[in-house]
Design an enzyme around this catalytic site. Sequence first.
Site, PDB file in Angstrom:
ATOM      1  N   LYS A   1       2.205   1.600  76.984  1.00 54.96           N
ATOM      2  CA  LYS A   1       1.333   1.908  75.858  1.00 54.96           C
ATOM      3  C   LYS A   1      -0.012   2.374  76.403  1.00 54.96           C
ATOM      4  O   LYS A   1      -0.555   1.778  77.315  1.00 54.96           O
ATOM      5  CB  LYS A   1       1.116   0.647  75.028  1.00 54.96           C
ATOM      6  CG  LYS A   1       0.250   0.900  73.818  1.00 54.96           C
ATOM      7  CD  LYS A   1      -0.290  -0.380  73.208  1.00 54.96           C
ATOM      8  CE  LYS A   1      -1.167  -0.063  72.015  1.00 54.96           C
ATOM      9  NZ  LYS A   1      -2.087  -1.134  71.676  1.00 54.96           N
TER      10      LYS A   1
ATOM     11  N   CYS B   1      -5.049 -14.986  72.982  1.00 54.53           N
ATOM     12  CA  CYS B   1      -5.420 -13.800  73.770  1.00 54.53           C
ATOM     13  C   CYS B   1      -6.709 -13.223  73.191  1.00 54.53           C
ATOM     14  O   CYS B   1      -6.724 -12.779  72.039  1.00 54.53           O
ATOM     15  CB  CYS B   1      -4.338 -12.718  73.738  1.00 54.53           C
ATOM     16  SG  CYS B   1      -4.905 -11.181  74.541  1.00 54.53           S
TER      17      CYS B   1
ATOM     18  N   CYS C   1      -0.392 -12.601  78.227  1.00 55.47           N
ATOM     19  CA  CYS C   1      -0.219 -11.764  77.037  1.00 55.47           C
ATOM     20  C   CYS C   1       0.755 -10.636  77.375  1.00 55.47           C
ATOM     21  O   CYS C   1       0.582  -9.937  78.373  1.00 55.47           O
ATOM     22  CB  CYS C   1      -1.557 -11.184  76.604  1.00 55.47           C
ATOM     23  SG  CYS C   1      -1.382  -9.916  75.339  1.00 55.47           S
TER      24      CYS C   1
ATOM     25  N   CYS D   1      -6.305  -9.451  72.063  1.00 55.46           N
ATOM     26  CA  CYS D   1      -5.593  -9.255  70.791  1.00 55.46           C
ATOM     27  C   CYS D   1      -6.321  -9.973  69.659  1.00 55.46           C
ATOM     28  O   CYS D   1      -6.041  -9.717  68.492  1.00 55.46           O
ATOM     29  CB  CYS D   1      -4.186  -9.845  70.828  1.00 55.46           C
ATOM     30  SG  CYS D   1      -3.050  -9.078  71.960  1.00 55.46           S
TER      31      CYS D   1
ATOM     32  N   HIS E   1      -9.612   6.514  72.107  1.00 55.11           N
ATOM     33  CA  HIS E   1      -8.669   7.279  72.922  1.00 55.11           C
ATOM     34  C   HIS E   1      -7.612   7.892  72.021  1.00 55.11           C
ATOM     35  O   HIS E   1      -7.647   7.733  70.797  1.00 55.11           O
ATOM     36  CB  HIS E   1      -8.072   6.431  74.052  1.00 55.11           C
ATOM     37  CG  HIS E   1      -7.256   5.250  73.599  1.00 55.11           C
ATOM     38  ND1 HIS E   1      -6.044   5.386  72.978  1.00 55.11           N
ATOM     39  CD2 HIS E   1      -7.497   3.919  73.694  1.00 55.11           C
ATOM     40  CE1 HIS E   1      -5.559   4.189  72.702  1.00 55.11           C
ATOM     41  NE2 HIS E   1      -6.421   3.275  73.116  1.00 55.11           N
TER      42      HIS E   1
ATOM     43  N   HIS F   1      -5.932   6.060  69.071  1.00 55.03           N
ATOM     44  CA  HIS F   1      -6.700   5.928  67.828  1.00 55.03           C
ATOM     45  C   HIS F   1      -6.663   7.226  67.039  1.00 55.03           C
ATOM     46  O   HIS F   1      -6.519   7.238  65.817  1.00 55.03           O
ATOM     47  CB  HIS F   1      -8.153   5.561  68.135  1.00 55.03           C
ATOM     48  CG  HIS F   1      -8.297   4.338  69.002  1.00 55.03           C
ATOM     49  ND1 HIS F   1      -9.003   4.339  70.179  1.00 55.03           N
ATOM     50  CD2 HIS F   1      -7.797   3.098  68.880  1.00 55.03           C
ATOM     51  CE1 HIS F   1      -8.942   3.143  70.736  1.00 55.03           C
ATOM     52  NE2 HIS F   1      -8.206   2.361  69.971  1.00 55.03           N
TER      53      HIS F   1
ATOM     54  N   LYS G   1      -6.965   1.294  76.581  1.00 58.84           N
ATOM     55  CA  LYS G   1      -8.126   1.309  77.459  1.00 58.84           C
ATOM     56  C   LYS G   1      -8.012   0.187  78.493  1.00 58.84           C
ATOM     57  O   LYS G   1      -8.327   0.380  79.659  1.00 58.84           O
ATOM     58  CB  LYS G   1      -9.392   1.140  76.611  1.00 58.84           C
ATOM     59  CG  LYS G   1     -10.649   1.530  77.332  1.00 58.84           C
ATOM     60  CD  LYS G   1     -10.803   3.048  77.383  1.00 58.84           C
ATOM     61  CE  LYS G   1     -12.019   3.415  78.224  1.00 58.84           C
ATOM     62  NZ  LYS G   1     -12.327   4.819  78.178  1.00 58.84           N
TER      63      LYS G   1
ATOM     64  N   HIS H   1      -1.352  -7.216  76.983  1.00 61.49           N
ATOM     65  CA  HIS H   1      -2.452  -6.926  77.918  1.00 61.49           C
ATOM     66  C   HIS H   1      -2.225  -7.427  79.341  1.00 61.49           C
ATOM     67  O   HIS H   1      -3.034  -7.154  80.227  1.00 61.49           O
ATOM     68  CB  HIS H   1      -3.760  -7.508  77.362  1.00 61.49           C
ATOM     69  CG  HIS H   1      -4.198  -6.850  76.094  1.00 61.49           C
ATOM     70  ND1 HIS H   1      -3.960  -7.395  74.845  1.00 61.49           N
ATOM     71  CD2 HIS H   1      -4.805  -5.662  75.883  1.00 61.49           C
ATOM     72  CE1 HIS H   1      -4.429  -6.573  73.924  1.00 61.49           C
ATOM     73  NE2 HIS H   1      -4.940  -5.522  74.523  1.00 61.49           N
TER      74      HIS H   1
HETATM   75  N1  MSP Z   1      -8.962  -3.748  65.020  1.00 58.72           N
HETATM   76  C1  MSP Z   1      -7.549  -3.880  65.000  1.00 58.72           C
HETATM   77  C2  MSP Z   1      -6.957  -3.355  63.704  1.00 58.72           C
HETATM   78  C3  MSP Z   1      -7.497  -3.975  62.468  1.00 58.72           C
HETATM   79  S1  MSP Z   1      -6.849  -3.240  61.042  1.00 58.72           S
HETATM   80  C4  MSP Z   1      -7.307  -4.206  59.798  1.00 58.72           C
HETATM   81  C5  MSP Z   1      -6.967  -3.112  66.165  1.00 58.72           C
HETATM   82  N2  MSP Z   1      -7.740  -2.127  66.655  1.00 58.72           N
HETATM   83  S2  MSP Z   1      -7.394  -1.168  67.886  1.00 58.72           S
HETATM   84  O1  MSP Z   1      -8.612  -0.473  68.230  1.00 58.72           O
HETATM   85  O2  MSP Z   1      -6.728  -1.866  68.907  1.00 58.72           O
HETATM   86  O3  MSP Z   1      -6.481  -0.049  67.302  1.00 58.72           O
HETATM   87  C6  MSP Z   1      -5.257  -0.327  66.808  1.00 58.72           C
HETATM   88  C7  MSP Z   1      -4.488   0.879  66.365  1.00 58.72           C
HETATM   89  O4  MSP Z   1      -4.717   2.038  67.175  1.00 58.72           O
HETATM   90  C8  MSP Z   1      -3.013   0.578  66.549  1.00 58.72           C
HETATM   91  O5  MSP Z   1      -2.468  -0.149  65.505  1.00 58.72           O
HETATM   92  C9  MSP Z   1      -2.465   1.935  66.529  1.00 58.72           C
HETATM   93  O6  MSP Z   1      -2.451   2.341  65.185  1.00 58.72           O
HETATM   94  C10 MSP Z   1      -3.509   2.726  67.315  1.00 58.72           C
HETATM   95  N3  MSP Z   1      -3.163   2.786  68.718  1.00 58.72           N
HETATM   96  C11 MSP Z   1      -3.825   2.250  69.776  1.00 58.72           C
HETATM   97  N4  MSP Z   1      -3.177   2.580  70.922  1.00 58.72           N
HETATM   98  C12 MSP Z   1      -2.090   3.311  70.629  1.00 58.72           C
HETATM   99  C13 MSP Z   1      -1.107   3.988  71.368  1.00 58.72           C
HETATM  100  N5  MSP Z   1      -1.031   3.961  72.676  1.00 58.72           N
HETATM  101  N6  MSP Z   1      -0.202   4.710  70.670  1.00 58.72           N
HETATM  102  C14 MSP Z   1      -0.242   4.831  69.307  1.00 58.72           C
HETATM  103  N7  MSP Z   1      -1.153   4.215  68.601  1.00 58.72           N
HETATM  104  C15 MSP Z   1      -2.025   3.382  69.212  1.00 58.72           C
HETATM  105  O7  MSP Z   1      -5.866  -3.385  66.534  1.00 58.72           O
END
Ligand code: MSP
Length: 506
Positions: free
Chosen positions: A295, A125, A143, A128, A17, A20, A298, A146
Amino acid sequence: MAFYVTTPIYYVNDAPHLGHAYSTIGADILARHHRQRGEDVFFLTGTDEHGEPVAQAAEREGVSPKELADRNAKRFEDLMPRINASNDFFIRTSDEQHKRRVQEVLQRVYDNGHVYKGVYEGWYCPRCADFKTEQELGPGNTCLIHHIPLQREREDNWFFRLSAFQEPLERLYLDHTDFVTPRTRYNEALSFITGGLNDVSLSRSQISWGVEVPWDANQVFYVWFDALLNYYTALSFARPGEDLTERFWPASFHVLGKDILKFHAVFWPAILMAAEIEVPRRLFIHGWLLLDGEKMSKSLGNVLDPFEVMDRFGTDALRYYCFREVAFGQDGSISTAGFESRYETELANEYGNLASRTLAMIARYRDGTVPAVDVDPALAPDFEGLAEEVRSLLDQAEISAALERIWQRVRRLNRYVEESAPWQLAKDEERAQELDIALRSLAEGLRVVTVLLHPYVPDTAAKLLAALGLDDGGNGVAMSLEGARFGAHPGGGRVEKLGQLFPKIA
Ligand code: MSP
């Protein structure tokens, strides 16, 4: 000089999304900017495929974790060219080469005496993939991120002696006050450390979807250690037959969201110290893109689909909007209305029109040749030091602040069009010299802002520079930061007319 920048690796339990895309575009802007400096750049992104979130999602869908990972990793991999990310490699943690390297590094941590066996009990969690401390518990043991009930878990685990690294971590923070930026995140991480560190579980015994612990076949490594190590392992196999570790390690910049600060700012340097590997130079922590005040995620169901946005407005518009609307480093709300308004007023009217008017006037009044005269000395001071300013802001990953500085010049050029009014000058033969200066200055100003905007809007910049007669056949000279000085490029070249860079959206 080497510049190595990374994004977090994304969980494959769901589709990509805008959140990312945001981290990835942020890192991409830095990578592209450093290439403009002529540095040796490596830009890494990828997917985090192990652990409970993925295993559980696979179970829900009735497929194996590997099947789910393959399917969803592909969606992230496909996202990269769509958002125009110039990543040099895409790592998947299910790759055997990553796994082997993780085992090597963590075996070293074990051999160095930083691992012991213990019993873990705590609130966990699964989304997380994190055990929560007392301060991190929501009402009714939920959490905070979430809003789901936490699980009480108890199991025999291998533990990493994080507590032993409290002092070395404090020293790292005191010696390198820019280790974590922005400053608020640095303070947050440091106070977490000085508040006292507990040892953390390094392995899990109840799941099998992970990297096997080499000294205990009944356990897999806790997914966070496996995941963090991607930044290091990728360099050893990104280029077949070549090990890039020497060339690019330690990483120059890890870009990540504030939700995963603790893992990166505390666990990560500690585990590297335990393995006797150099720690990264800097972490940049960005905020959250919010939709309806929450935030985007998904699991909360409030996501903006980046593919849809790009289908409507184009990739560059998405890249621009994210960093214009929300200051990189802070939380901020985004909306479709905000998007449409910036597209229209800034991209289409301010930048797009400046470009098409400038090119059209050169075509009309000077037959498509930029007059070979000096730039207007009245305009030059407004560009003085701009490239240096952008450079030093981007040294701090101040992506939005740098964009603001560039945009001030886009607006300055629009004012210059009005002030010099070339269409008036064109009516008077005696003012031909003034018209020459105005057109040359506009072409040159447009070139400078476009070179500086290249990391943000790469396709648009390439198109526009080509129209300005600066297509360099891909060798990067026209894009170099060195050339982004007002007056550096001589007049006399041919330009071509260009259609709307940012067409009206029905
Ligand atoms: N897999 C772990 C990270 C491991 S790194 C060694 C993880 N993945 S995640 O799919 O949840 O993506 C995390 C990252 O996506 C967040 O740290 C952030 O950089 C980005 N974001 C996810 N949702 C976001 C928002 N709503 N806004 C901004 N960035 C966000 O955590």
